[in-house]
Motif scaffolding. Structure first.
Motif, PDB file in Angstrom:
ATOM      1  N   TYR A  22       0.886  -1.164   0.000  1.00 27.34           N
ATOM      2  CA  TYR A  22       0.000   0.000   0.000  1.00 27.34           C
ATOM      3  C   TYR A  22       0.929   1.221   0.000  1.00 27.34           C
ATOM      4  O   TYR A  22       1.494   1.578   1.028  1.00 27.34           O
ATOM      5  CB  TYR A  22      -0.896  -0.038   1.243  1.00 27.34           C
ATOM      6  CG  TYR A  22      -1.834   1.152   1.418  1.00 27.34           C
ATOM      7  CD1 TYR A  22      -2.337   1.867   0.330  1.00 27.34           C
ATOM      8  CD2 TYR A  22      -2.238   1.551   2.690  1.00 27.34           C
ATOM      9  CE1 TYR A  22      -3.199   2.936   0.507  1.00 27.34           C
ATOM     10  CE2 TYR A  22      -3.104   2.627   2.876  1.00 27.34           C
ATOM     11  CZ  TYR A  22      -3.574   3.312   1.779  1.00 27.34           C
ATOM     12  OH  TYR A  22      -4.428   4.384   1.955  1.00 27.34           O
ATOM     13  N   PRO A  23       1.144   1.827  -1.189  1.00 24.26           N
ATOM     14  CA  PRO A  23       2.069   2.952  -1.267  1.00 24.26           C
ATOM     15  C   PRO A  23       1.336   4.281  -1.070  1.00 24.26           C
ATOM     16  O   PRO A  23       0.151   4.403  -1.370  1.00 24.26           O
ATOM     17  CB  PRO A  23       2.580   2.858  -2.716  1.00 24.26           C
ATOM     18  CG  PRO A  23       1.413   2.289  -3.475  1.00 24.26           C
ATOM     19  CD  PRO A  23       0.605   1.457  -2.509  1.00 24.26           C
ATOM     20  N   PHE A  82       1.421   9.545   2.996  1.00 24.38           N
ATOM     21  CA  PHE A  82       1.154   9.415   4.443  1.00 24.38           C
ATOM     22  C   PHE A  82       1.740  10.594   5.229  1.00 24.38           C
ATOM     23  O   PHE A  82       2.475  10.406   6.204  1.00 24.38           O
ATOM     24  CB  PHE A  82       1.700   8.077   4.979  1.00 24.38           C
ATOM     25  CG  PHE A  82       1.183   6.882   4.230  1.00 24.38           C
ATOM     26  CD1 PHE A  82      -0.138   6.467   4.373  1.00 24.38           C
ATOM     27  CD2 PHE A  82       2.018   6.169   3.367  1.00 24.38           C
ATOM     28  CE1 PHE A  82      -0.616   5.367   3.664  1.00 24.38           C
ATOM     29  CE2 PHE A  82       1.539   5.070   2.655  1.00 24.38           C
ATOM     30  CZ  PHE A  82       0.223   4.670   2.817  1.00 24.38           C
ATOM     31  N   THR A 104      -3.611   9.077   8.269  1.00 27.65           N
ATOM     32  CA  THR A 104      -4.915   9.491   8.830  1.00 27.65           C
ATOM     33  C   THR A 104      -5.750   8.242   9.148  1.00 27.65           C
ATOM     34  O   THR A 104      -5.396   7.124   8.752  1.00 27.65           O
ATOM     35  CB  THR A 104      -5.712  10.339   7.818  1.00 27.65           C
ATOM     36  OG1 THR A 104      -6.103   9.484   6.728  1.00 27.65           O
ATOM     37  CG2 THR A 104      -4.911  11.516   7.299  1.00 27.65           C
ATOM     38  N   ILE A 113      -8.010   1.638   5.468  1.00 24.42           N
ATOM     39  CA  ILE A 113      -7.594   0.855   4.284  1.00 24.42           C
ATOM     40  C   ILE A 113      -6.559  -0.203   4.704  1.00 24.42           C
ATOM     41  O   ILE A 113      -6.624  -1.363   4.274  1.00 24.42           O
ATOM     42  CB  ILE A 113      -6.992   1.781   3.194  1.00 24.42           C
ATOM     43  CG1 ILE A 113      -8.030   2.787   2.674  1.00 24.42           C
ATOM     44  CG2 ILE A 113      -6.389   0.962   2.047  1.00 24.42           C
ATOM     45  CD1 ILE A 113      -9.121   2.212   1.803  1.00 24.42           C
ATOM     46  N   GLY A 153      11.596   6.646  -6.316  1.00 24.84           N
ATOM     47  CA  GLY A 153      11.611   6.154  -7.692  1.00 24.84           C
ATOM     48  C   GLY A 153      10.279   5.541  -8.075  1.00 24.84           C
ATOM     49  O   GLY A 153       9.245   5.837  -7.469  1.00 24.84           O
ATOM     50  N   GLY A 186      -6.700   3.093  -2.065  1.00 27.95           N
ATOM     51  CA  GLY A 186      -8.040   3.439  -1.583  1.00 27.95           C
ATOM     52  C   GLY A 186      -8.695   4.386  -2.570  1.00 27.95           C
ATOM     53  O   GLY A 186      -8.037   5.263  -3.127  1.00 27.95           O
ATOM     54  N   ARG A 204     -11.594   7.164  -2.671  1.00 30.29           N
ATOM     55  CA  ARG A 204     -12.489   7.924  -1.791  1.00 30.29           C
ATOM     56  C   ARG A 204     -13.727   8.397  -2.522  1.00 30.29           C
ATOM     57  O   ARG A 204     -14.823   8.364  -2.013  1.00 30.29           O
ATOM     58  CB  ARG A 204     -11.754   9.134  -1.209  1.00 30.29           C
ATOM     59  CG  ARG A 204     -10.698   8.758  -0.198  1.00 30.29           C
ATOM     60  CD  ARG A 204      -9.816   9.916   0.111  1.00 30.29           C
ATOM     61  NE  ARG A 204      -9.129  10.365  -1.103  1.00 30.29           N
ATOM     62  CZ  ARG A 204      -8.377  11.438  -1.197  1.00 30.29           C
ATOM     63  NH1 ARG A 204      -8.220  12.209  -0.159  1.00 30.29           N
ATOM     64  NH2 ARG A 204      -7.780  11.739  -2.328  1.00 30.29           N
ATOM     65  N   TYR A 260      -7.242   9.351 -11.996  1.00 28.98           N
ATOM     66  CA  TYR A 260      -5.817   9.306 -11.665  1.00 28.98           C
ATOM     67  C   TYR A 260      -5.408   7.881 -11.269  1.00 28.98           C
ATOM     68  O   TYR A 260      -4.382   7.353 -11.724  1.00 28.98           O
ATOM     69  CB  TYR A 260      -5.578  10.299 -10.519  1.00 28.98           C
ATOM     70  CG  TYR A 260      -4.224  10.259  -9.861  1.00 28.98           C
ATOM     71  CD1 TYR A 260      -3.065  10.559 -10.576  1.00 28.98           C
ATOM     72  CD2 TYR A 260      -4.106   9.956  -8.503  1.00 28.98           C
ATOM     73  CE1 TYR A 260      -1.828  10.543  -9.951  1.00 28.98           C
ATOM     74  CE2 TYR A 260      -2.870   9.936  -7.875  1.00 28.98           C
ATOM     75  CZ  TYR A 260      -1.731  10.220  -8.606  1.00 28.98           C
ATOM     76  OH  TYR A 260      -0.511  10.201  -7.982  1.00 28.98           O
ATOM     77  N   MET A 270      -2.781   5.276 -13.137  1.00 30.99           N
ATOM     78  CA  MET A 270      -1.628   4.676 -12.445  1.00 30.99           C
ATOM     79  C   MET A 270      -1.682   3.161 -12.511  1.00 30.99           C
ATOM     80  O   MET A 270      -0.684   2.493 -12.766  1.00 30.99           O
ATOM     81  CB  MET A 270      -1.615   5.100 -10.968  1.00 30.99           C
ATOM     82  CG  MET A 270      -0.952   6.418 -10.735  1.00 30.99           C
ATOM     83  SD  MET A 270      -0.352   6.549  -9.038  1.00 30.99           S
ATOM     84  CE  MET A 270      -1.800   6.244  -8.090  1.00 30.99           C
ATOM     85  N   ASN A 303       1.096   0.884 -14.296  1.00 31.34           N
ATOM     86  CA  ASN A 303       1.848  -0.108 -13.507  1.00 31.34           C
ATOM     87  C   ASN A 303       1.649  -1.515 -14.052  1.00 31.34           C
ATOM     88  O   ASN A 303       2.567  -2.333 -14.031  1.00 31.34           O
ATOM     89  CB  ASN A 303       1.441  -0.035 -12.033  1.00 31.34           C
ATOM     90  CG  ASN A 303       2.089   1.158 -11.346  1.00 31.34           C
ATOM     91  OD1 ASN A 303       3.214   1.539 -11.670  1.00 31.34           O
ATOM     92  ND2 ASN A 303       1.373   1.771 -10.418  1.00 31.34           N
ATOM     93  N   LEU A 327     -11.691  12.831   3.708  1.00 29.38           N
ATOM     94  CA  LEU A 327     -10.455  13.134   4.435  1.00 29.38           C
ATOM     95  C   LEU A 327      -9.228  13.141   3.532  1.00 29.38           C
ATOM     96  O   LEU A 327      -9.120  12.341   2.616  1.00 29.38           O
ATOM     97  CB  LEU A 327     -10.287  12.044   5.507  1.00 29.38           C
ATOM     98  CG  LEU A 327      -9.415  12.323   6.723  1.00 29.38           C
ATOM     99  CD1 LEU A 327      -9.833  13.600   7.421  1.00 29.38           C
ATOM    100  CD2 LEU A 327      -9.536  11.131   7.694  1.00 29.38           C
TER     101      LEU A 327
END
Ligand code: COA
Length: 161
Positions: free
Chosen positions: A6-7, A10, A14, A20, A71, A88, A90, A97, A101, A105, A126
């Motif tokens: 999970y990148p 942070f 939160t 998540i 990287g 996650g 929201r 977006y 990604m 990937n 949030l």
């Protein structure tokens, strides 16, 4: 074996992220929460501080580990034999977006899939920026982050002024 990452930034972690992390930890064998050293953002907390905050809030989750990377995420995934990326979602605004990604990937590391968890409704609004902003005006952030993290945020903002 499902080995997930999970990148994210942070900055700070939160309750939305923790939601998540806990749910993702239930659907994989190991979950690494990895802090991106993101040169395009100017963070409030250093990478080491963010790693330590995550270690604190995840200390009771046995299959969760904390790490950092810089990287490309795809390189990190390949180097660590990861086969699942957790993100996650929201609101619909995150979707475009995130889709871009995930598809990029998947081209770079076809053996890894991105899995989206919908953020629980109470955290759907949030973001780390919101938390930092409310705290910077002395507002109450106790509903948004654990108490230990709230203290670190107020302390850091005091040091900055
Ligand atoms: N609850 C609360 N807030 C959430 C959330 C949730 N469940 N999910 C996301 N957010 C918020 C974050 O707090 C953050 O808020 P901020 O912008 O106010 O700081 C925002 O949404 C962005 O989320 P984050 O998860 O930190 O993503 P990011 O956009 O900073 O980073 C990476 C996403 C790390 C996955 C991506 O940038 C990456 O992989 N970078 C490496 C370079 C790379 O590989 N690039 C090519 C990608 S194809």
């Amino acid at each position: 074996m499902v080995k997930a990452v999970y990148p994210g930034s942070f900055d700070p972690v939160t309750n939305g992220h923790i939601d998540i992390i806990k749910r993702a930890a239930r659907i994989c064998d190991t979950l690494t929460v990895s802090v991106l050293n993101n040169k395009s953002k100017s963070p409030l907390f250093s990478v080491d501080e963010r790693v330590n905050m995550l270690k604190d809030v995840c200390s009771e989750l046995e299959n969760v580990h904390i790490d950092s990377f810089s990287g490309l995420l795809a390189d990190y995934v390949r180097e660590n034999d990861i086969n699942m990326v957790v993100r996650g979602l929201r609101a619909i605004t995150d979707f475009e977006y995130e889709l871009q990604m995930a598809q990029t990937n998947r081209k770079l590391v076809p053996f890894a899939d991105t899995v989206f968890l919908t953020t629980s409704l109470e955290y759907a609004y949030l973001s780390s920026t919101t938390v930092r902003e409310v705290a910077s005006y002395g507002g109450d952030i106790s509903q948004f982050v654990p108490d230990s993290i709230a203290k670190l945020i107020y302390d850091k903002l005091r040091q900055e002024h």
